[in-house]
Scaffold this motif. Structure first.
Motif, PDB file in Angstrom:
ATOM      1  N   PRO A 238      41.048 -70.625  86.268  1.00 14.38           N
ATOM      2  CA  PRO A 238      40.771 -69.792  87.451  1.00 14.38           C
ATOM      3  C   PRO A 238      39.436 -70.150  88.089  1.00 14.38           C
ATOM      4  O   PRO A 238      38.517 -70.640  87.433  1.00 14.38           O
ATOM      5  CB  PRO A 238      40.740 -68.383  86.868  1.00 14.38           C
ATOM      6  CG  PRO A 238      40.339 -68.569  85.434  1.00 14.38           C
ATOM      7  CD  PRO A 238      41.001 -69.850  85.015  1.00 14.38           C
ATOM      8  N   ASP A 239      39.350 -69.867  89.380  1.00 13.86           N
ATOM      9  CA  ASP A 239      38.075 -70.000  90.083  1.00 13.86           C
ATOM     10  C   ASP A 239      37.382 -68.655  90.218  1.00 13.86           C
ATOM     11  O   ASP A 239      36.162 -68.593  90.384  1.00 13.86           O
ATOM     12  CB  ASP A 239      38.289 -70.613  91.463  1.00 13.86           C
ATOM     13  CG  ASP A 239      36.978 -70.945  92.146  1.00 13.86           C
ATOM     14  OD1 ASP A 239      36.195 -71.731  91.574  1.00 13.86           O
ATOM     15  OD2 ASP A 239      36.704 -70.394  93.233  1.00 13.86           O
ATOM     16  N   LEU A 240      38.155 -67.574  90.151  1.00 13.57           N
ATOM     17  CA  LEU A 240      37.631 -66.216  90.294  1.00 13.57           C
ATOM     18  C   LEU A 240      38.242 -65.358  89.202  1.00 13.57           C
ATOM     19  O   LEU A 240      39.454 -65.368  89.014  1.00 13.57           O
ATOM     20  CB  LEU A 240      38.003 -65.665  91.675  1.00 13.57           C
ATOM     21  CG  LEU A 240      37.632 -64.223  91.999  1.00 13.57           C
ATOM     22  CD1 LEU A 240      36.125 -64.028  91.971  1.00 13.57           C
ATOM     23  CD2 LEU A 240      38.195 -63.837  93.368  1.00 13.57           C
ATOM     24  N   LEU A 241      37.402 -64.633  88.490  1.00 14.07           N
ATOM     25  CA  LEU A 241      37.850 -63.824  87.353  1.00 14.07           C
ATOM     26  C   LEU A 241      37.334 -62.402  87.500  1.00 14.07           C
ATOM     27  O   LEU A 241      36.124 -62.175  87.580  1.00 14.07           O
ATOM     28  CB  LEU A 241      37.332 -64.433  86.051  1.00 14.07           C
ATOM     29  CG  LEU A 241      37.584 -63.646  84.762  1.00 14.07           C
ATOM     30  CD1 LEU A 241      39.081 -63.564  84.450  1.00 14.07           C
ATOM     31  CD2 LEU A 241      36.826 -64.270  83.589  1.00 14.07           C
ATOM     32  N   ILE A 242      38.258 -61.445  87.544  1.00 19.71           N
ATOM     33  CA  ILE A 242      37.923 -60.024  87.504  1.00 19.71           C
ATOM     34  C   ILE A 242      38.497 -59.459  86.221  1.00 19.71           C
ATOM     35  O   ILE A 242      39.688 -59.632  85.943  1.00 19.71           O
ATOM     36  CB  ILE A 242      38.523 -59.235  88.681  1.00 19.71           C
ATOM     37  CG1 ILE A 242      38.296 -59.945  90.002  1.00 19.71           C
ATOM     38  CG2 ILE A 242      37.957 -57.828  88.709  1.00 19.71           C
ATOM     39  CD1 ILE A 242      39.006 -59.266  91.156  1.00 19.71           C
ATOM     40  N   THR A 243      37.681 -58.800  85.451  1.00 21.35           N
ATOM     41  CA  THR A 243      38.134 -58.242  84.181  1.00 21.35           C
ATOM     42  C   THR A 243      37.990 -56.721  84.180  1.00 21.35           C
ATOM     43  O   THR A 243      37.365 -56.145  85.066  1.00 21.35           O
ATOM     44  CB  THR A 243      37.344 -58.850  83.013  1.00 21.35           C
ATOM     45  OG1 THR A 243      35.976 -58.454  83.110  1.00 21.35           O
ATOM     46  CG2 THR A 243      37.425 -60.369  83.030  1.00 21.35           C
ATOM     47  N   GLY A 244      38.561 -56.098  83.161  1.00 22.70           N
ATOM     48  CA  GLY A 244      38.476 -54.654  83.071  1.00 22.70           C
ATOM     49  C   GLY A 244      37.083 -54.137  82.782  1.00 22.70           C
ATOM     50  O   GLY A 244      36.764 -52.989  83.105  1.00 22.70           O
ATOM     51  N   HIS A 245      36.258 -54.975  82.171  1.00 25.37           N
ATOM     52  CA  HIS A 245      34.894 -54.586  81.812  1.00 25.37           C
ATOM     53  C   HIS A 245      33.966 -55.753  82.128  1.00 25.37           C
ATOM     54  O   HIS A 245      34.256 -56.895  81.758  1.00 25.37           O
ATOM     55  CB  HIS A 245      34.806 -54.239  80.326  1.00 25.37           C
ATOM     56  CG  HIS A 245      35.791 -53.191  79.901  1.00 25.37           C
ATOM     57  ND1 HIS A 245      35.542 -51.847  79.998  1.00 25.37           N
ATOM     58  CD2 HIS A 245      37.046 -53.296  79.393  1.00 25.37           C
ATOM     59  CE1 HIS A 245      36.584 -51.158  79.565  1.00 25.37           C
ATOM     60  NE2 HIS A 245      37.526 -52.028  79.188  1.00 25.37           N
ATOM     61  N   GLY A 246      32.869 -55.470  82.781  1.00 22.16           N
ATOM     62  CA  GLY A 246      31.913 -56.502  83.120  1.00 22.16           C
ATOM     63  C   GLY A 246      32.040 -56.967  84.556  1.00 22.16           C
ATOM     64  O   GLY A 246      33.012 -56.640  85.258  1.00 22.16           O
ATOM     65  N   GLY A 251      33.616 -69.805  89.375  1.00 18.37           N
ATOM     66  CA  GLY A 251      33.085 -71.133  89.301  1.00 18.37           C
ATOM     67  C   GLY A 251      33.277 -71.860  87.990  1.00 18.37           C
ATOM     68  O   GLY A 251      33.906 -71.377  87.040  1.00 18.37           O
ATOM     69  N   ALA A 252      32.691 -73.065  87.954  1.00 19.65           N
ATOM     70  CA  ALA A 252      32.903 -73.987  86.846  1.00 19.65           C
ATOM     71  C   ALA A 252      32.343 -73.463  85.531  1.00 19.65           C
ATOM     72  O   ALA A 252      32.943 -73.664  84.467  1.00 19.65           O
ATOM     73  CB  ALA A 252      32.291 -75.343  87.184  1.00 19.65           C
ATOM     74  N   GLU A 253      31.171 -72.808  85.577  1.00 26.89           N
ATOM     75  CA  GLU A 253      30.592 -72.304  84.325  1.00 26.89           C
ATOM     76  C   GLU A 253      31.499 -71.249  83.705  1.00 26.89           C
ATOM     77  O   GLU A 253      31.713 -71.220  82.496  1.00 26.89           O
ATOM     78  CB  GLU A 253      29.202 -71.723  84.578  1.00 26.89           C
ATOM     79  CG  GLU A 253      28.481 -71.348  83.281  1.00 26.89           C
ATOM     80  CD  GLU A 253      27.686 -70.065  83.367  1.00 26.89           C
ATOM     81  OE1 GLU A 253      26.783 -69.893  82.536  1.00 26.89           O
ATOM     82  OE2 GLU A 253      27.980 -69.221  84.235  1.00 26.89           O
ATOM     83  N   MET A 254      32.051 -70.368  84.541  1.00 28.39           N
ATOM     84  CA  MET A 254      32.981 -69.362  84.045  1.00 28.39           C
ATOM     85  C   MET A 254      34.198 -70.017  83.411  1.00 28.39           C
ATOM     86  O   MET A 254      34.638 -69.630  82.319  1.00 28.39           O
ATOM     87  CB  MET A 254      33.386 -68.426  85.182  1.00 28.39           C
ATOM     88  CG  MET A 254      34.458 -67.400  84.815  1.00 28.39           C
ATOM     89  SD  MET A 254      36.156 -68.011  85.035  1.00 28.39           S
ATOM     90  CE  MET A 254      36.245 -68.156  86.814  1.00 28.39           C
ATOM     91  N   ARG A 255      34.764 -71.025  84.071  1.00 31.51           N
ATOM     92  CA  ARG A 255      35.931 -71.715  83.514  1.00 31.51           C
ATOM     93  C   ARG A 255      35.595 -72.358  82.176  1.00 31.51           C
ATOM     94  O   ARG A 255      36.392 -72.307  81.228  1.00 31.51           O
ATOM     95  CB  ARG A 255      36.440 -72.777  84.480  1.00 31.51           C
ATOM     96  CG  ARG A 255      37.194 -72.233  85.654  1.00 31.51           C
ATOM     97  CD  ARG A 255      37.934 -73.335  86.384  1.00 31.51           C
ATOM     98  NE  ARG A 255      37.026 -74.318  86.954  1.00 31.51           N
ATOM     99  CZ  ARG A 255      36.445 -74.200  88.139  1.00 31.51           C
ATOM    100  NH1 ARG A 255      36.649 -73.113  88.871  1.00 31.51           N
ATOM    101  NH2 ARG A 255      35.647 -75.155  88.595  1.00 31.51           N
ATOM    102  N   GLY A 256      34.420 -72.979  82.081  1.00 32.95           N
ATOM    103  CA  GLY A 256      34.026 -73.592  80.824  1.00 32.95           C
ATOM    104  C   GLY A 256      33.878 -72.577  79.714  1.00 32.95           C
ATOM    105  O   GLY A 256      34.277 -72.823  78.565  1.00 32.95           O
TER     106      GLY A 256
END
Length: 280
Positions: A238-246, A251-256
């Protein structure tokens, strides 16, 4: 407790936020933090046919209503409420909102027993460490009852009232947990399959310091399934991540970090002594 993977706060996804705390992360996607959990709003601002994803903790009905009014207009009900799952912090305002709006509540069939008054979730595991975990025996385990509004997610993977999105079964945290995926912009609404804060720590919950984290440990019932679900989400890149908490991340760092979480799940996400544990 497990080791966490730091995330750079500069990669928090936020294109703007309203006076009522709604954080826009794409033209038709926003979220509102409600204490210890997020509710997601899908739809173009000022337009009908929007969707609420998850319904907060108890006592947050008015916060959700105000956020919806500011984003979509006064007295504009959603087309549906879609649930990633039915834990107390995702359905706290559900009964009130479903009755007020008279709209479908859509969830995976395996979650229906916790949403139609039949069953409570299993007891939590307070021994995983952290203040939030120690308090977990006090958290409600349900069930809520929205049987008159309840519908199943379509078997073809589509998400009602959310064109271009599909749902992915991501069990482990609970049997019928789902995540939502939009290929067009690689946006992922992960619920609690993975999260971006250390939900076991009261300090981390208060500060919302970004961390890539497995599902909240005290309520996760099947760690083998949770590992498979994290791997399935990492494979989406994913390029964009929405989670239930946080906070939402991009971006790339999140994917890594998500890839690292999936690869080293037993070491990073699973509490000590629970490695490889499946359902009892």
């Amino acid at each position: 407790m497990s080791r966490q993977i730091p995330l750079d706060p500069q990669n928090v996804a936020e294109e703007g936020h309203s006076s009522d705390g709604v954080r826009e992360i794409a033209p038709d996607l926003a979220y509102r933090r409600l204490g210890l959990v997020n509710a997601v709003f899908y739809g173009a601002p000022g337009q009908p046919g929007w969707v609420l994803v998850d319904a907060g903790v108890a006592g947050t009905r008015d916060l959700i209503l105000r956020a919806a009014e500011e984003r979509f207009g006064a007295d504009v009900p959603p087309a549906a409420i879609v649930l990633t799952h039915g834990h107390f912090d995702h359905v706290g305002a559900l009964e009130d909102l479903a009755a007020r709006w008279e709209v479908p509540v859509i969830a995976h069939p395996l979650e229906h027993p916790y949403l139609d008054g039949r069953s409570s979730y299993p007891p939590p595991d307070p021994g995983v460490g952290g203040a939030m975990a120690r308090l977990s025996p006090l958290y409600p385990r349900g069930p809520v009852d929205v049987a008159s509004h309840l519908q199943a997610l379509p078997s073809d993977g589509s998400v009602p009232a959310m064109p271009g999105w599909r749902w992915i079964h991501t069990p482990g945290h609970c049997p019928g947990h789902v995540s939502l995926w939009r290929e067009a912009d690689r946006a992922l609404v992960a619920g609690d399959a993975v999260i971006t804060t250390d939900q076991e720590s009261a300090y981390a919950v208060a500060r919302q310091t970004p961390r890539m984290h497995g599902p909240p440990q005290y309520f996760t019932s099947d760690w083998e399934a949770a590992a498979r679900s994290a791997a399935a989400l990492a494979d989406l890149e994913p390029d964009l991540l929405i989670t239930g908490h946080g906070p939402a991340m991009r971006g790339a760092e999140m994917r890594g970090a998500l890839t690292e979480l999936a690869r080293d799940f037993d070491r990073v996400a699973v509490p000590r002594g629970r490695e490889g544990a499946g359902p009892e």
